[in-house]
Design a protein around this motif. Structure first.
Motif, PDB file in Angstrom:
ATOM      1  N   UNK A  43       0.722  -1.262  -0.065  1.00 53.64           N
ATOM      2  CA  UNK A  43      -0.208   0.093  -0.024  1.00 53.64           C
ATOM      3  C   UNK A  43       0.899   1.139   0.089  1.00 53.64           C
ATOM      4  N   UNK A  44       1.695   1.106   1.029  1.00 49.90           N
ATOM      5  CA  UNK A  44       2.588   2.515   1.163  1.00 49.90           C
ATOM      6  C   UNK A  44       3.589   2.791  -0.049  1.00 49.90           C
ATOM      7  N   UNK A  45       4.019   1.853  -0.530  1.00 50.33           N
ATOM      8  CA  UNK A  45       4.944   2.187  -1.833  1.00 50.33           C
ATOM      9  C   UNK A  45       4.237   2.337  -2.844  1.00 50.33           C
ATOM     10  N   UNK A  46       3.014   1.837  -3.205  1.00 49.38           N
ATOM     11  CA  UNK A  46       2.099   2.238  -4.387  1.00 49.38           C
ATOM     12  C   UNK A  46       1.636   3.625  -4.240  1.00 49.38           C
ATOM     13  N   UNK A  47       1.356   4.181  -3.098  1.00 45.21           N
ATOM     14  CA  UNK A  47       0.947   5.433  -2.738  1.00 45.21           C
ATOM     15  C   UNK A  47       2.050   6.559  -3.048  1.00 45.21           C
ATOM     16  N   UNK A  48       3.123   6.145  -2.308  1.00 47.57           N
ATOM     17  CA  UNK A  48       4.350   7.095  -2.479  1.00 47.57           C
ATOM     18  C   UNK A  48       4.700   7.288  -4.049  1.00 47.57           C
ATOM     19  N   UNK A  49       4.601   5.871  -4.662  1.00 43.83           N
ATOM     20  CA  UNK A  49       5.202   6.026  -6.017  1.00 43.83           C
ATOM     21  C   UNK A  49       4.258   6.852  -6.868  1.00 43.83           C
ATOM     22  N   UNK A  50       2.789   6.528  -6.692  1.00 44.07           N
ATOM     23  CA  UNK A  50       1.889   7.544  -7.263  1.00 44.07           C
ATOM     24  C   UNK A  50       2.082   9.032  -7.105  1.00 44.07           C
ATOM     25  N   UNK A  51       2.336   9.179  -5.933  1.00 40.64           N
ATOM     26  CA  UNK A  51       2.563  10.919  -5.478  1.00 40.64           C
ATOM     27  C   UNK A  51       3.647  11.358  -6.160  1.00 40.64           C
ATOM     28  N   UNK A  52       4.799  10.459  -6.077  1.00 38.61           N
ATOM     29  CA  UNK A  52       6.124  11.062  -6.715  1.00 38.61           C
ATOM     30  C   UNK A  52       6.002  10.912  -8.166  1.00 38.61           C
ATOM     31  N   UNK A  53       5.389  10.008  -8.910  1.00 40.79           N
ATOM     32  CA  UNK A  53       5.125  10.022 -10.276  1.00 40.79           C
ATOM     33  C   UNK A  53       4.176  11.396 -10.834  1.00 40.79           C
ATOM     34  N   UNK A  60       3.286   2.417  -9.057  1.00 35.57           N
ATOM     35  CA  UNK A  60       2.754   3.746  -8.490  1.00 35.57           C
ATOM     36  C   UNK A  60       3.232   4.702  -9.373  1.00 35.57           C
ATOM     37  N   UNK A  61       4.545   4.764  -9.456  1.00 35.66           N
ATOM     38  CA  UNK A  61       5.327   5.881 -10.159  1.00 35.66           C
ATOM     39  C   UNK A  61       5.048   5.908 -11.937  1.00 35.66           C
ATOM     40  N   UNK A  62       4.852   4.780 -12.288  1.00 29.73           N
ATOM     41  CA  UNK A  62       4.483   4.625 -13.842  1.00 29.73           C
ATOM     42  C   UNK A  62       3.194   4.651 -14.116  1.00 29.73           C
ATOM     43  N   UNK A  63       2.073   3.998 -13.447  1.00 33.96           N
ATOM     44  CA  UNK A  63       0.914   3.604 -13.678  1.00 33.96           C
ATOM     45  C   UNK A  63       0.034   4.703 -12.999  1.00 33.96           C
ATOM     46  N   UNK A  64       0.111   5.097 -11.523  1.00 37.83           N
ATOM     47  CA  UNK A  64      -0.734   5.880 -10.887  1.00 37.83           C
ATOM     48  C   UNK A  64      -0.595   7.202 -10.979  1.00 37.83           C
TER      49      UNK A  64
END
Length: 183
Positions: free
Chosen positions: A47-57, A117-121
């Protein structure tokens, strides 16, 4: 992004955690408390990494340069291939029952969630939608890892199952990457 796509991503991301769950679940030294720690570690970090990756992306996409779907698809495809190679290696190692091991394994199986998260979200825009999608990925991981420990009760002698879990997760990521690149 549709709900079915998020569920497919959640299942694909949880396959490496499922493989680890099966391999450590086959150990007789694991207690019920240890199993709960591993399940929570895997789901929280997914959860945390998908969220952080989406925010950073999103920040990267907004303030630096737009990320193309082809580039994201290539990265996801590479992660899928790496998961398949992990399945081919089929390394056997004893997992020590420590809190640090639980955290390290939780982080290591969740690195691909950061990439997703970074690439898709990154294009979701709404923080609430990103939170819900990331939470869904964490809940899917929680369910699949719990299921993995229950399955271990019945297949303690079949160690080849972890290899197939990595293959399935890698294959699902590669198929999703092809969808991003070609469609």
């Amino acid at each position: 992004m549709s709900l079915s796509e998020v569920i497919m991503i959640g299942i694909a991301l949880s396959m490496d955690a499922f493989g680890i769950t099966l391999s450590i679940g086959l150990s007789s030294m694991l207690t019920k408390r240890n199993k709960i720690k591993f399940i929570l570690s895997f789901s929280v970090f997914q959860f945390l990494f998908a969220y952080i990756g989406g925010g950073l992306g999103y920040l990267f996409d907004t303030y630096i340069i737009s990320i193309s779907s082809v580039c994201g698809g290539i990265i996801i495809g590479i992660v899928g291939v790496l998961m398949i190679f992990d399945g081919i290696k089929n390394e056997e190692s004893d997992v020590l029952i420590k809190n640090s091991t639980c955290i390290i394994l939780g982080i290591s199986v969740s690195i691909d969630a950061l990439v997703i998260g970074f690439t898709v979200f990154h294009h979701l825009g709404s923080n609430l939608i990103l939170m819900v999608n990331s939470l869904l990925i964490g809940l899917i991981t929680l369910f699949i890892c719990t299921l993995g420990f229950f399955i271990c009760r019945y297949i303690k002698k079949l160690k080849f199952v972890t290899k197939y879990a990595n293959f399935l997760g890698g294959l699902a990521l590669i198929l999703f990457a092809c969808k991003m690149i070609f469609f």
